[in-house]
Design a protein around this motif. Sequence first.
Motif, mmCIF file in Angstrom:
data_model
loop_
_atom_site.group_PDB
_atom_site.id
_atom_site.type_symbol
_atom_site.label_atom_id
_atom_site.label_comp_id
_atom_site.label_asym_id
_atom_site.label_seq_id
_atom_site.Cartn_x
_atom_site.Cartn_y
_atom_site.Cartn_z
ATOM 1 N N SER A 270 -17.607 6.245 0.798
ATOM 2 C CA SER A 270 -17.353 4.822 1.018
ATOM 3 C C SER A 270 -17.662 4.415 2.454
ATOM 4 N N GLY A 271 -18.228 5.318 3.249
ATOM 5 C CA GLY A 271 -18.524 5.018 4.650
ATOM 6 C C GLY A 271 -19.422 3.817 4.818
ATOM 7 N N GLY A 272 -20.425 3.650 3.943
ATOM 8 C CA GLY A 272 -21.303 2.479 4.036
ATOM 9 C C GLY A 272 -20.537 1.195 3.810
ATOM 10 N N ALA A 273 -19.675 1.199 2.813
ATOM 11 C CA ALA A 273 -18.852 0.017 2.551
ATOM 12 C C ALA A 273 -17.862 -0.209 3.687
ATOM 13 N N LEU A 274 -17.312 0.868 4.218
ATOM 14 C CA LEU A 274 -16.373 0.738 5.330
ATOM 15 C C LEU A 274 -17.074 0.176 6.564
ATOM 16 N N ASP A 275 -18.251 0.693 6.882
ATOM 17 C CA ASP A 275 -19.000 0.167 8.026
ATOM 18 C C ASP A 275 -19.299 -1.316 7.841
ATOM 19 N N ALA A 276 -19.729 -1.687 6.634
ATOM 20 C CA ALA A 276 -20.059 -3.093 6.361
ATOM 21 C C ALA A 276 -18.805 -3.969 6.400
ATOM 22 N N ALA A 277 -17.686 -3.446 5.913
ATOM 23 C CA ALA A 277 -16.435 -4.204 5.970
ATOM 24 C C ALA A 277 -15.974 -4.373 7.415
ATOM 25 N N GLN A 278 -16.129 -3.333 8.229
ATOM 26 C CA GLN A 278 -15.786 -3.437 9.652
ATOM 27 C C GLN A 278 -16.665 -4.493 10.327
ATOM 28 N N ALA A 279 -17.955 -4.483 10.018
ATOM 29 C CA ALA A 279 -18.866 -5.471 10.610
ATOM 30 C C ALA A 279 -18.481 -6.873 10.175
#
Length: 158
Positions: free
Chosen positions: A20-29
């Motif tokens: 889920s790192g991609g989703a987490l990075d995008a959510a952080q952004a």
Amino acid sequence: MSTARTARTARTAGTATTASGGALDAAQAALAAEHAVVYGYGVVGGRVDGARRSEATSAHSAHRARRDALARTVRDLGGTPVAAEAAYALPFPVPDPAAAVRLAADLEDRIAGVYSDLVRAAEGPLRREAAGALREAAVRAARWRGTGVAFPGLAERA
């Protein structure tokens, strides 16, 4: 309201290295971008004329709610929500109501791009939520600008 700074801030905010790192990075952004938009609408609300002040207030409230929901999402994905900065650089001076309207449209265009990234990175309910946020930003941008764009949130438009 630099998108690069937003993305850089999100990457350094304690992201997980799971699937889920991609989703987490995008959510952080998206969270970092919402912090900037909330700040920007504070400027817009202080500069628009009375006829559009309620529109600015409504948009400000909507972005605050999205920001708060994204902070919960980031925690649910295993991250630590990125904090708001003390201040953000505006993309241009905002001395009058006309510039405030341009800023509001610009804020919505920028946040649409970030939500487009989240749509691409997420799945399931988070993807649906991001798509809804993208749609809302596109509608607000069109209202502020007076015209819409064919594919809101796409980087190719910039």
